[in-house]
Scaffold this active site. Structure first.
Site, PDB file in Angstrom:
ATOM      1  N   ARG A  53      63.162 -17.768   1.114  1.00 22.78           N
ATOM      2  CA  ARG A  53      61.916 -17.522   0.374  1.00 22.78           C
ATOM      3  C   ARG A  53      60.706 -17.937   1.220  1.00 22.78           C
ATOM      4  O   ARG A  53      59.661 -17.306   1.176  1.00 22.78           O
ATOM      5  CB  ARG A  53      61.924 -18.260  -0.975  1.00 22.78           C
ATOM      6  N   TYR A 105      43.554   2.805  -6.121  1.00 24.13           N
ATOM      7  CA  TYR A 105      44.888   3.136  -6.630  1.00 24.13           C
ATOM      8  C   TYR A 105      44.992   2.729  -8.101  1.00 24.13           C
ATOM      9  O   TYR A 105      44.587   1.626  -8.470  1.00 24.13           O
ATOM     10  CB  TYR A 105      45.942   2.414  -5.783  1.00 24.13           C
ATOM     11  N   ASP A 177      42.433  -1.470   1.476  1.00 19.89           N
ATOM     12  CA  ASP A 177      43.763  -0.930   1.217  1.00 19.89           C
ATOM     13  C   ASP A 177      43.925   0.276   2.144  1.00 19.89           C
ATOM     14  O   ASP A 177      43.304   1.312   1.943  1.00 19.89           O
ATOM     15  CB  ASP A 177      43.885  -0.529  -0.265  1.00 19.89           C
ATOM     16  N   LYS A 201      55.027   3.391   1.200  1.00 18.19           N
ATOM     17  CA  LYS A 201      54.536   4.745   1.448  1.00 18.19           C
ATOM     18  C   LYS A 201      54.778   5.150   2.905  1.00 18.19           C
ATOM     19  O   LYS A 201      55.920   5.272   3.295  1.00 18.19           O
ATOM     20  CB  LYS A 201      53.061   4.824   1.039  1.00 18.19           C
TER      21      LYS A 201
HETATM   22  C1  LIG Z   1      51.471   2.803  -4.025  1.00 21.84           C
HETATM   23  C2  LIG Z   1      50.193   2.153  -3.719  1.00 21.84           C
HETATM   24  C3  LIG Z   1      49.984   0.800  -4.018  1.00 21.84           C
HETATM   25  C4  LIG Z   1      51.010  -0.043  -4.751  1.00 21.84           C
HETATM   26  O1  LIG Z   1      52.167  -0.212  -3.997  1.00 21.84           O
HETATM   27  P1  LIG Z   1      53.653  -0.399  -4.641  1.00 21.84           P
HETATM   28  O2  LIG Z   1      54.489  -0.573  -3.420  1.00 21.84           O
HETATM   29  O3  LIG Z   1      53.955   0.828  -5.439  1.00 21.84           O
HETATM   30  O4  LIG Z   1      53.594  -1.605  -5.511  1.00 21.84           O
HETATM   31  C5  LIG Z   1      48.756   0.241  -3.674  1.00 21.84           C
HETATM   32  N1  LIG Z   1      47.796   0.976  -3.077  1.00 21.84           N
HETATM   33  C6  LIG Z   1      47.961   2.279  -2.768  1.00 21.84           C
HETATM   34  C7  LIG Z   1      46.858   3.033  -2.126  1.00 21.84           C
HETATM   35  C8  LIG Z   1      49.165   2.914  -3.084  1.00 21.84           C
HETATM   36  O5  LIG Z   1      49.309   4.215  -2.795  1.00 21.84           O
END
Ligand SMILES: *Cc1c(COP(=O)(O)O)cnc(C)c1O
Length: 377
Positions: A53, A105, A177, A201
């Site tokens: 962890r 998002y 982000d 992603k």
């Molecule tokens: C999918 C996404 C997130 C969240 O990520 P998860 O892995 O689904 O928790 C945050 N920001 C953007 C731009 C995303 O496309």
């Protein structure tokens, strides 16, 4: 180990965080499933690991590689992008005021509204492409400014340098982000303090692993708190997840190039299609912030949205007819996806009813175009 931070992105992506296993000569890194690690006779941990962890060899390799990839100095990996986002907000304190991009998002927006506002964070959602809105928000002394560009699902482009500069002048932390454009834009070059990725992603890249990471330009007090939350809160990725995400990074720059080229070809095709009202893609010269996109992005990524002539029913019908595009949410995998955003986001959605969002994959663009052409009828 070489200092891969100085290498070109493609080279860095292949080698950062990689070493041949000294005990076996294995070229592909072993996965260290062990949750616990041996203590030395004198009570120390000379090999650097005690409990998974807190840290683990696979996670450490991933954190090093992604911080090098973004040009940062430190990183903390999480079990999902949302867990990584949470850690940033948990590092703030009640009463802190944050400015968020309006079409950040959807999950991030929900998380801030449903969870962090309840714990005393004050948040305003502003369109960072509108200077008057930005001025109004900055008048209130923000502690943190959340940038997301290109935005979802309207592909708005925020001028990263401009907003990061304003944040700095106001004494606020700027976060970008960068999930939609890894390797295509490097927010630290524009003065951002912290980068967030949902590695689920593009970085993972194959729709088979959830993950998130927070990367710091510098080792700050805030970053120390984020690392504390990672180890104490425990929303950490498994060693196998770390291994998968790092494997994704190896091919990332080449995949991003192909995603971007495919998406540009599709955007041009859709822009000329009689059944299409509007295309949202920053790579098109008709995009309102095309110049800003050109200045801060190398290419324009694989995400695009378009509005069909007609309402929700017409859009749903188009999505029902595609044969290569798969009807599914998420993005960044090798397979192309199509999604009607308004119906997945529910009543609070800001997405136009006739809008379809594409995650353009790595198939041949001519096949993808033919598929959309037959679906649009
Ligand atoms: C999918 C996404 C997130 C969240 O990520 P998860 O892995 O689904 O928790 C945050 N920001 C953007 C731009 C995303 O496309």
């Amino acid at each position: 180990m070489n200092d891969w931070r100085k290498a070109r992105l493609e080279t860095l992506a292949v080698h950062a965080g990689h070493s041949v296993d000294p005990s076996t000569g294995a070229v592909s890194a072993p996965i260290h499933l062990s949750t616990t690690f041996e203590r030395d006779a004198d009570g120390s941990y000379s090999r650097g690991f005690s409990y998974t962890r807190r840290s683990n060899p696979n996670r450490e390799a991933l954190e090093y590689a992604l911080s090098a990839f973004e040009g940062g100095t430190t990183a903390a990996a999480f079990a999902s992008g949302s867990a990584a986002t949470s850690a940033i907000f948990e590092a703030l304190k009640p009463g802190d005021y944050v400015i968020m991009q309006t079409d950040a998002y959807y999950g991030t927006t929900q998380l801030v509204r449903d969870v962090f506002v309840r714990w005393g964070i004050e948040a305003d959602f502003v369109d960072m492409t509108v200077p008057a809105e930005v001025d109004r928000a900055f008048a209130r002394k923000p502690r943190l400014v959340w940038i997301e560009t290109p935005s979802n699902p309207l592909l708005k482009i925020v001028d990263i340098e401009k907003i990061a500069e304003r944040a700095r002048a106001a004494g606020a932390i700027s976060v970008c982000d960068n999930t939609w454009a890894p390797g295509l834009q490097r927010p630290f070059d524009f003065g951002v303090d912290v980068i967030l990725h949902s590695t689920t992603k593009y970085i993972g890249g194959h729709c088979d692993v959830l993950g998130g990471i927070v990367i710091g330009r510098e080792e700050t007090e805030l970053f120390g708190k984020i690392r504390g939350i990672q180890g104490e809160g425990g929303a950490v990725p498994s060693p196998f997840d770390c291994w998968l995400v790092l494997r994704g990074l190896r091919t990332l720059p080449w995949r991003m190039r192909a995603h971007s080229q495919n998406a540009l070809a599709i955007a041009r095709f859709l822009a000329a299609h009689p059944q299409v009202n509007r295309v949202y893609y920053p790579g098109l010269p008709t995009h309102p912030a095309h110049e800003t996109a050109l200045a801060q992005m190398r290419e324009f990524s694989g995400m695009l949205s378009f509005e069909v002539k007609g309402e929700q029913e017409t859009a749903m019908k188009v999505a029902a007819k595609t044969k290569i595009f798969i009807r599914a949410t998420s993005l960044g995998g090798v397979e192309s996806l199509i999604e009607h955003r308004a119906s997945i986001e529910g009543p609070a959605t800001r997405a136009p009813k006739g809008l379809l969002r594409l995650s353009v994959g790595l198939e041949h663009h001519d096949d993808l175009i033919a598929d959309l052409d037959q679906a649009l009828g």
